[in-house]
Scaffold this motif. Structure first.
Motif, short mmCIF file in Angstrom:
data_model
loop_
_atom_site.label_atom_id
_atom_site.label_comp_id
_atom_site.label_asym_id
_atom_site.label_seq_id
_atom_site.Cartn_x
_atom_site.Cartn_y
_atom_site.Cartn_z
N VAL A 121 -7.52 -9.66 3.23
CA VAL A 121 -6.55 -8.85 3.85
C VAL A 121 -7.27 -7.16 4.00
O VAL A 121 -7.15 -6.57 2.83
N VAL A 123 -6.71 -3.70 4.62
CA VAL A 123 -5.56 -2.71 4.93
C VAL A 123 -6.11 -1.46 5.35
O VAL A 123 -6.59 -0.77 4.41
N CYS A 153 -5.11 -5.58 8.86
CA CYS A 153 -3.61 -5.16 8.60
C CYS A 153 -3.64 -3.68 9.04
O CYS A 153 -4.00 -2.82 7.98
N VAL A 193 3.02 -10.08 8.99
CA VAL A 193 2.14 -10.16 7.91
C VAL A 193 2.68 -11.48 7.11
O VAL A 193 1.86 -12.21 6.53
#
Length: 336
Positions: A121, A123, A153, A193
């Protein structure tokens, strides 16, 4: 006066150091139990064995073999988890995936960040600090090389429109989720999420200050990860996490799952990634390179590359090829 004379046998047959016979036989450790490495701190390993949190050290026969967060291990000794107890890791079971990086692009030494993850992921904040596509591209390259499913994300969507950044990655087919801070300091979009993380072992990476620790604290309320702030002058965040930590998602989640929170990344070298490995992550493009000249890296400046032929023939999406080549070029971009 000397202890032995020239006529004493002991004079000639003095015992040497380290003459103890060695054997290739090793203990079977039939009593070893299974555990998972939660975090690593200066030669001590925090393990989760059942419901017990156990501190352990690495057994000498493992030698220089590294033990990292996410490793599944076999453990002997005191596995009660009582304060002051110490167990011993005697075996690291085969890893399903390994996320690597190098300190720099010309550094031959690979560093294993985490193991046995299934999803990476990335971010990134849409503003404060500004998104830096160099790190996103490099993280995606690392994910494809490690066989991890990537996920973008995007945080702080209340400060900037996510579409500007998403348009860059849509042709790659990378899934994404978007979050923002609500008026009561809750995170809006957290449900999306949770759906993406359920049942996965997800590694969270990103620059400092992008909201990664805030996201972790919302997903795992008992995590208590420190939250940093963005420097108004440099536009960069301050490191608040110092080591990767494996956290179980709450039991009431459908599908369960784990997340691994990593320290904010300032460097993500990709010296270990080969062009032929990266193209294999895109099967539709890979089959178009079968007739490429030997040694072709599939970059923009390669003559007679099969990707260019496929674009001319209308068999390949130009945007997708451009996006792939941007990832390929990210291996040599130093500003990210």
């Amino acid at each position: 006066m000397a202890r032995y004379t020239d006529h004493d046998v002991e004079h000639y047959e003095r015992p040497r150091k380290r003459t103890r016979p060695r054997t290739k036989d090793r203990p079977a450790h039939d009593d070893a139990v299974d555990g998972v490495v939660v975090t690593v701190d200066r030669g001590r390993y925090t393990l989760l064995i059942g419901d017990a949190v156990v501190t352990a050290m690495k057994a000498r026969p493992l030698g220089r073999k590294g033990v990292v967060t996410g490793d599944r291990v076999r453990v002997v000794g005191d596995v009660s988890g009582v304060d002051g107890s110490l167990a011993r890791i005697v075996e690291v079971t085969p890893r399903t995936t390994v996320l690597r990086r190098t300190a720099d692009d010309d550094d031959p030494v690979e560093r294993v960040l985490v193991s046995n993850a299934s999803q990476l992921v990335v971010v990134t904040a849409l503003a404060d600090p500004e998104p830096r596509t160099g790190l996103i591209d490099r993280a995606l390259v690392a994910a494809y090389d490690a066989g991890l499913s990537p996920l973008l994300c995007l945080t702080k969507s209340d400060l900037a429109d996510p579409e500007v950044l998403l348009s860059t990655y849509r042709s790659l087919g990378v899934p994404w989720v978007v979050t923002q801070r609500g008026p009561d300091r809750t995170i809006l979009g957290l449900e999306a999420v949770q759906e993406r993380l359920a049942g996965e072992v997800s590694v969270l990476v990103g620059h400092s200050g992008v909201g990664k620790s805030t996201l972790v604290n919302a997903l795992v309320p008992d995590a208590h990860r420190k939250i940093g702030h963005v420097n108004a002058v440099t536009g960069r965040g301050r490191h608040t996490s110092t080591s990767a930590v494996l956290l179980p998602l709450p039991d009431d989640w459908a599908g369960g799952g784990w997340i691994i929170d990593t320290p904010g990344i300032r460097s993500f070298g990709l010296a270990h990634v080969k062009p032929e490995t990266l193209i294999e992550a895109f099967p539709d493009l890979d089959e178009m390179t079968e007739d490429c000249p030997r040694g072709c890296t599939h970059g923009e400046d390669e003559p007679e590359c099969g990707l260019d032929v496929a674009i001319t023939d209308g068999a390949a999406d130009p945007d997708r090829v451009t996006s792939f080549r941007r990832l390929l070029a990210a291996r040599s971009v130093t500003d990210y």
